[in-house]
Design a protein around this motif. Structure first.
Motif, PDB file in Angstrom:
ATOM      1  N   TRP A 181       0.872  -1.181   0.000  1.00  0.00           N
ATOM      2  CA  TRP A 181       0.000   0.000   0.000  1.00  0.00           C
ATOM      3  C   TRP A 181       0.903   1.223   0.000  1.00  0.00           C
ATOM      4  N   LYS A 182       0.882   1.974  -1.095  1.00  0.00           N
ATOM      5  CA  LYS A 182       1.731   3.156  -1.208  1.00  0.00           C
ATOM      6  C   LYS A 182       1.091   4.167  -2.140  1.00  0.00           C
ATOM      7  N   GLU A 183       1.325   5.441  -1.832  1.00  0.00           N
ATOM      8  CA  GLU A 183       0.762   6.532  -2.641  1.00  0.00           C
ATOM      9  C   GLU A 183      -0.758   6.389  -2.763  1.00  0.00           C
ATOM     10  N   ASP A 184      -1.407   5.940  -1.665  1.00  0.00           N
ATOM     11  CA  ASP A 184      -2.869   5.776  -1.621  1.00  0.00           C
ATOM     12  C   ASP A 184      -3.397   4.746  -2.616  1.00  0.00           C
ATOM     13  N   HIS A 185      -2.539   3.828  -3.063  1.00  0.00           N
ATOM     14  CA  HIS A 185      -2.964   2.748  -3.938  1.00  0.00           C
ATOM     15  C   HIS A 185      -2.380   1.437  -3.421  1.00  0.00           C
ATOM     16  N   TYR A 186      -3.009   0.338  -3.842  1.00  0.00           N
ATOM     17  CA  TYR A 186      -2.549  -1.006  -3.474  1.00  0.00           C
ATOM     18  C   TYR A 186      -1.888  -1.616  -4.705  1.00  0.00           C
ATOM     19  N   TYR A 187      -0.656  -2.082  -4.522  1.00  0.00           N
ATOM     20  CA  TYR A 187       0.103  -2.641  -5.630  1.00  0.00           C
ATOM     21  C   TYR A 187       0.484  -4.093  -5.347  1.00  0.00           C
ATOM     22  N   LEU A 188       0.631  -4.853  -6.422  1.00  0.00           N
ATOM     23  CA  LEU A 188       1.196  -6.189  -6.342  1.00  0.00           C
ATOM     24  C   LEU A 188       2.592  -6.132  -6.947  1.00  0.00           C
ATOM     25  N   ALA A 189       3.602  -6.451  -6.133  1.00  0.00           N
ATOM     26  CA  ALA A 189       4.960  -6.585  -6.644  1.00  0.00           C
ATOM     27  C   ALA A 189       5.096  -8.011  -7.153  1.00  0.00           C
ATOM     28  N   CYS A 190       5.427  -8.153  -8.435  1.00  0.00           N
ATOM     29  CA  CYS A 190       5.394  -9.478  -9.047  1.00  0.00           C
ATOM     30  C   CYS A 190       6.373  -9.562 -10.211  1.00  0.00           C
ATOM     31  N   ASN A 191       6.510 -10.760 -10.738  1.00  0.00           N
ATOM     32  CA  ASN A 191       7.342 -10.996 -11.914  1.00  0.00           C
ATOM     33  C   ASN A 191       6.488 -11.513 -13.066  1.00  0.00           C
ATOM     34  N   ASN A 192       6.519 -10.807 -14.171  1.00  0.00           N
ATOM     35  CA  ASN A 192       5.885 -11.284 -15.398  1.00  0.00           C
ATOM     36  C   ASN A 192       6.757 -12.395 -15.956  1.00  0.00           C
ATOM     37  N   GLN A 193       6.165 -13.535 -16.209  1.00  0.00           N
ATOM     38  CA  GLN A 193       6.951 -14.706 -16.616  1.00  0.00           C
ATOM     39  C   GLN A 193       7.750 -14.478 -17.908  1.00  0.00           C
ATOM     40  N   LYS A 194       7.443 -13.395 -18.639  1.00  0.00           N
ATOM     41  CA  LYS A 194       8.172 -13.112 -19.881  1.00  0.00           C
ATOM     42  C   LYS A 194       9.499 -12.396 -19.623  1.00  0.00           C
ATOM     43  N   TYR A 195       9.681 -11.860 -18.407  1.00  0.00           N
ATOM     44  CA  TYR A 195      10.856 -11.030 -18.149  1.00  0.00           C
ATOM     45  C   TYR A 195      11.560 -11.476 -16.863  1.00  0.00           C
ATOM     46  N   ASP A 196      12.753 -10.913 -16.647  1.00  0.00           N
ATOM     47  CA  ASP A 196      13.558 -11.276 -15.476  1.00  0.00           C
ATOM     48  C   ASP A 196      13.688 -10.098 -14.510  1.00  0.00           C
ATOM     49  N   ASN A 197      12.580  -9.467 -14.202  1.00  0.00           N
ATOM     50  CA  ASN A 197      12.599  -8.354 -13.252  1.00  0.00           C
ATOM     51  C   ASN A 197      11.295  -8.329 -12.470  1.00  0.00           C
ATOM     52  N   ILE A 198      11.170  -7.329 -11.593  1.00  0.00           N
ATOM     53  CA  ILE A 198       9.950  -7.170 -10.792  1.00  0.00           C
ATOM     54  C   ILE A 198       9.198  -5.946 -11.291  1.00  0.00           C
ATOM     55  N   MET A 199       7.887  -6.078 -11.415  1.00  0.00           N
ATOM     56  CA  MET A 199       7.058  -4.938 -11.788  1.00  0.00           C
ATOM     57  C   MET A 199       5.954  -4.761 -10.760  1.00  0.00           C
ATOM     58  N   ASN A 200       5.339  -3.592 -10.777  1.00  0.00           N
ATOM     59  CA  ASN A 200       4.278  -3.260  -9.823  1.00  0.00           C
ATOM     60  C   ASN A 200       2.985  -3.003 -10.578  1.00  0.00           C
ATOM     61  N   LEU A 201       1.921  -3.699 -10.195  1.00  0.00           N
ATOM     62  CA  LEU A 201       0.628  -3.548 -10.853  1.00  0.00           C
ATOM     63  C   LEU A 201      -0.432  -3.139  -9.837  1.00  0.00           C
ATOM     64  N   ARG A 202      -1.306  -2.234 -10.234  1.00  0.00           N
ATOM     65  CA  ARG A 202      -2.383  -1.759  -9.364  1.00  0.00           C
ATOM     66  C   ARG A 202      -3.404  -2.875  -9.152  1.00  0.00           C
ATOM     67  N   VAL A 203      -3.713  -3.164  -7.899  1.00  0.00           N
ATOM     68  CA  VAL A 203      -4.654  -4.222  -7.566  1.00  0.00           C
ATOM     69  C   VAL A 203      -6.069  -3.863  -8.016  1.00  0.00           C
ATOM     70  N   ASP A 204      -6.453  -2.586  -7.913  1.00  0.00           N
ATOM     71  CA  ASP A 204      -7.816  -2.196  -8.275  1.00  0.00           C
ATOM     72  C   ASP A 204      -8.078  -2.287  -9.774  1.00  0.00           C
ATOM     73  N   ARG A 205      -7.037  -2.484 -10.577  1.00  0.00           N
ATOM     74  CA  ARG A 205      -7.218  -2.623 -12.023  1.00  0.00           C
ATOM     75  C   ARG A 205      -7.292  -4.082 -12.466  1.00  0.00           C
ATOM     76  N   MET A 206      -7.250  -4.984 -11.520  1.00  0.00           N
ATOM     77  CA  MET A 206      -7.286  -6.411 -11.842  1.00  0.00           C
ATOM     78  C   MET A 206      -8.712  -6.963 -11.785  1.00  0.00           C
ATOM     79  N   LYS A 207      -8.943  -8.037 -12.509  1.00  0.00           N
ATOM     80  CA  LYS A 207     -10.202  -8.774 -12.403  1.00  0.00           C
ATOM     81  C   LYS A 207      -9.961 -10.199 -12.898  1.00  0.00           C
ATOM     82  N   LYS A 208     -10.895 -11.067 -12.574  1.00  0.00           N
ATOM     83  CA  LYS A 208     -10.828 -12.486 -12.976  1.00  0.00           C
ATOM     84  C   LYS A 208      -9.509 -13.136 -12.542  1.00  0.00           C
TER      85      LYS A 208
END
Length: 330
Positions: free
Chosen positions: A185-212
């Motif tokens: 939880w940062k900057e008034d948003h909830y993020y998921l720190a994760c790794n996209n299986q296509k790349y070798d790094n960590i990215m941050n995605l907004r939880v409120d923009r996810m579904k399914k």
């Protein structure tokens, strides 16, 4: 419920918990009337026995005689300032929908007496325009939490808002399969720190923009394969290095800072951040940062009050951004 005297003591506790506080004690007569409304007749001495039983069990119920005779719940799991802090956090959180915000606030109000809750409600305000509209948010957070604990990959649809054409809202949707490491939880948003299986790094995605969100029967990639962390993901360290939650390669940045910004630097990097005298108006510090667009924007927000000494690549990036801005205004 009528005639069920076995629950009388529990009802006495409920009435005191819901309606009593230091400024609003409940008298024995009032308790007898409340019980009568529930179909339970009793004498005054039985009320005293119930309260003694509750105190023996560990509840802090106090008897007062002035200015008003009665009993009140003297201590609770949460005090008013604590409940106020929690309510303010919920109302300011942009990832909680207006409907769920209202439900959560009502649950938090139940932690104090109804009279105390009224005083809190009059001071609560939230702007529904800044709240998300994703009613799946509870399920999403729960699913991501389970995936992190079980170290398994997740799959979900991620949506981004398009630029409106003729004032019509539209979204672009993309499916991600990621290895989740932490919820932040940062900057008034909830993020998921994760790794996209296509790349070798960590990215941050907004939880409120996810579904399914789907949990997959596939183990997550070890965090050591995609980051500097060897065994476990250090949320505090990672979060401190991020600027506007932009991820990037980590570097040590040496900066000269105007003395006026010492509080801002300590707020951002902690009270233990090293600050060495540079001259009479500036101090020098070296900090670990994630090199990204967010970092450049953060540095530029302070104008000429922060200067990057090392590495030169970051200093060059700030200069290039400044030139681009200048060119845009020509």
């Amino acid at each position: 419920m009528a005639g069920n005297k076995k629950i009388k003591t529990l009802l006495v506790y409920k009435f005191l918990n819901d309606y009593s506080d230091e400024n609003n004690p409940i008298s024995t007569t009032q308790l007898i009337q409340m019980l009568a409304e529930q179909g339970i007749e009793c004498e005054r001495k039985s009320i005293y026995a119930d309260i003694q039983t509750l105190n023996d069990f560990g509840f802090d119920i106090v008897s007062v005689k002035s200015p008003k005779r009665g009993f009140f719940m003297a201590s609770r799991d949460f005090e008013i300032p604590e409940v106020r802090l929690l309510i303010d956090a919920v109302t300011s959180a942009g990832f909680i929908t207006p409907k769920k915000t209202q439900n959560l606030v009502e649950k938090l109000e139940a932690l104090v007496s109804k009279n105390q809750a009224k005083s809190l409600v009059t001071q609560v305000y939230f702007d529904s325009n800044t709240k998300c509209d994703n009613e799946e948010i509870y399920y999403i957070i729960d699913a991501l939490h389970k995936a992190i604990m079980n170290k398994q990959k997740v799959k979900f649809v991620y949506k981004r808002r398009n630029i409106d054409v003729e004032n019509k809202k539209s979204y672009t949707e993309k499916t991600f399969t990621v290895s989740p490491y932490a919820l932040i939880w940062k900057e008034d948003h909830y993020y998921l720190a994760c790794n996209n299986q296509k790349y070798d790094n960590i990215m941050n995605l907004r939880v409120d923009r996810m579904k399914k969100v789907q949990l997959l029967d596939e183990p997550s990639r070890p965090v050591c394969e995609v980051s500097e962390y060897k065994n476990t993901f250090d949320v505090a360290d990672y979060s401190q290095k991020m600027f506007d939650m932009f991820s990037g390669e980590t570097a040590k940045m040496r900066i000269v800072v105007n003395l006026e910004l010492r509080e801002e630097i300590m707020d951002r990097f902690g009270a233990r951040v090293p600050m060495l005298a540079y001259d009479s108006k500036h101090f020098e510090t070296t900090i670990d940062v994630a090199v990204s667009e967010g970092l450049i924007s953060w540095l530029m927000s302070f104008g000429n009050k922060i200067k990057v000494l090392e590495p030169q690549s970051i200093a060059d990036a700030v200069q290039n951004r400044a030139k681009e801005i200048l060119e845009a205004y020509k």
